[in-house]
Design a protein around this motif. Structure first.
Motif, short mmCIF file in Angstrom:
data_model
loop_
_atom_site.label_atom_id
_atom_site.label_comp_id
_atom_site.label_asym_id
_atom_site.label_seq_id
_atom_site.Cartn_x
_atom_site.Cartn_y
_atom_site.Cartn_z
N MET A 1 17.84 12.40 28.18
CA MET A 1 17.49 12.92 26.86
C MET A 1 17.98 14.36 26.73
N SER A 2 18.31 14.73 25.53
CA SER A 2 18.74 16.10 25.30
C SER A 2 17.54 17.04 25.34
N SER A 3 17.80 18.29 25.49
CA SER A 3 16.71 19.26 25.57
C SER A 3 15.97 19.36 24.24
N ILE A 4 16.66 19.18 23.12
CA ILE A 4 15.98 19.23 21.83
C ILE A 4 15.05 18.04 21.67
N THR A 5 15.46 16.87 22.14
CA THR A 5 14.61 15.68 22.09
C THR A 5 13.38 15.89 22.96
N ASP A 6 13.59 16.41 24.16
CA ASP A 6 12.45 16.71 25.04
C ASP A 6 11.49 17.69 24.37
N TYR A 7 12.04 18.70 23.74
CA TYR A 7 11.22 19.70 23.05
C TYR A 7 10.40 19.06 21.94
N ILE A 8 11.03 18.21 21.15
CA ILE A 8 10.32 17.53 20.05
C ILE A 8 9.22 16.64 20.61
N ILE A 9 9.52 15.88 21.65
CA ILE A 9 8.52 14.99 22.25
C ILE A 9 7.35 15.80 22.81
N LEU A 10 7.64 16.86 23.53
CA LEU A 10 6.57 17.70 24.10
C LEU A 10 5.75 18.36 23.00
N THR A 11 6.39 18.74 21.91
CA THR A 11 5.67 19.33 20.78
C THR A 11 4.72 18.30 20.17
N ILE A 12 5.19 17.08 19.98
CA ILE A 12 4.35 16.02 19.43
C ILE A 12 3.17 15.75 20.36
N ILE A 13 3.44 15.66 21.66
CA ILE A 13 2.39 15.37 22.63
C ILE A 13 1.31 16.44 22.61
N THR A 14 1.71 17.69 22.47
CA THR A 14 0.73 18.78 22.55
C THR A 14 0.07 19.12 21.23
N ILE A 15 0.79 18.98 20.13
CA ILE A 15 0.24 19.42 18.84
C ILE A 15 -0.54 18.32 18.12
N PHE A 16 -0.07 17.09 18.17
CA PHE A 16 -0.71 16.03 17.38
C PHE A 16 -2.18 15.79 17.75
N PRO A 17 -2.54 15.71 19.03
CA PRO A 17 -3.96 15.53 19.34
C PRO A 17 -4.82 16.71 18.88
N VAL A 18 -4.27 17.91 18.93
CA VAL A 18 -5.02 19.08 18.48
C VAL A 18 -5.21 19.03 16.96
N ILE A 19 -4.20 18.56 16.25
CA ILE A 19 -4.33 18.37 14.79
C ILE A 19 -5.43 17.35 14.51
N ALA A 20 -5.42 16.23 15.23
CA ALA A 20 -6.45 15.20 15.03
C ALA A 20 -7.84 15.78 15.30
N LEU A 21 -7.97 16.57 16.36
CA LEU A 21 -9.26 17.19 16.68
C LEU A 21 -9.71 18.09 15.54
N GLY A 22 -8.80 18.92 15.05
CA GLY A 22 -9.15 19.82 13.95
C GLY A 22 -9.56 19.08 12.69
N VAL A 23 -8.80 18.05 12.36
CA VAL A 23 -9.12 17.25 11.17
C VAL A 23 -10.49 16.58 11.34
N MET A 24 -10.73 16.02 12.51
CA MET A 24 -12.00 15.32 12.73
C MET A 24 -13.19 16.27 12.66
N ILE A 25 -13.06 17.43 13.27
CA ILE A 25 -14.16 18.41 13.23
C ILE A 25 -14.37 18.90 11.80
N PHE A 26 -13.29 19.24 11.12
CA PHE A 26 -13.39 19.73 9.75
C PHE A 26 -14.01 18.67 8.83
N PHE A 27 -13.54 17.44 8.93
CA PHE A 27 -14.05 16.37 8.08
C PHE A 27 -15.51 16.06 8.40
N SER A 28 -15.83 15.96 9.70
CA SER A 28 -17.18 15.56 10.12
C SER A 28 -18.24 16.62 9.85
N PHE A 29 -17.89 17.88 10.04
CA PHE A 29 -18.90 18.93 9.98
C PHE A 29 -18.82 19.83 8.75
N ILE A 30 -17.74 19.71 7.98
CA ILE A 30 -17.60 20.52 6.77
C ILE A 30 -17.50 19.64 5.52
#
Length: 140
Positions: A1-30
């Protein structure tokens, strides 16, 4: 894989669960408590029943994408399995709990309360798993 592909995959892996956590907390408690505070109970319930499918589809999709991204790297560790469990819980909530809660609303108050409490427990488990996943991702 190219380095840009690796970067995109690593970004998705690290950011998407954090986005889900933020959305869930915001929706559930606010969002949800605010809806029930400012709208009459019947209208609030109708509104929440319309928005929950979007909530489940959005969060389930980003957790699924994160799981697929980590599988693309060939890494099957606790981060991958947390994504799988969280995604499966979204499937259970969307395809089983939500329709059953909607059917039970107004018909059988005891069944509704049991199903609603089950959905709250599932939501809390998902939030805890996403928080755990966030801590795991700090070391990834």
């Amino acid at each position: 894989m190219s380095s840009i592909t690796d970067y995109i995959i690593l970004t998705i892996i690290t950011i998407f669960p954090v986005i889900a956590l933020g959305v869930m907390i915001f929706f559930s408690f606010i969002i949800t408590p605010t809806i029930f505070k400012f709208l009459p109970a019947v209208q609030a319930g109708q509104y929440v029943r319309k928005i929950f499918p979007i909530y489940y589809i959005f969060n389930g999709s980003i957790v699924l994408i994160s799981g697929i991204a980590i599988a693309c790297l060939g890494v099957f560790n606790p981060i991958f399995y947390c994504n799988v469990i969280i995604f499966l819980l979204f499937i259970v909530s969307y395809f089983y709990l939500m329709p059953e809660i909607n059917k039970a609303k107004g018909k059988n108050n005891k069944k509704f309360k049991i199903l609603h409490n089950a959905s709250v427990v599932v939501n809390i488990i998902q939030i805890l798993l996403l928080a755990y996943l966030t801590f795991l991702l700090l070391d990834f």
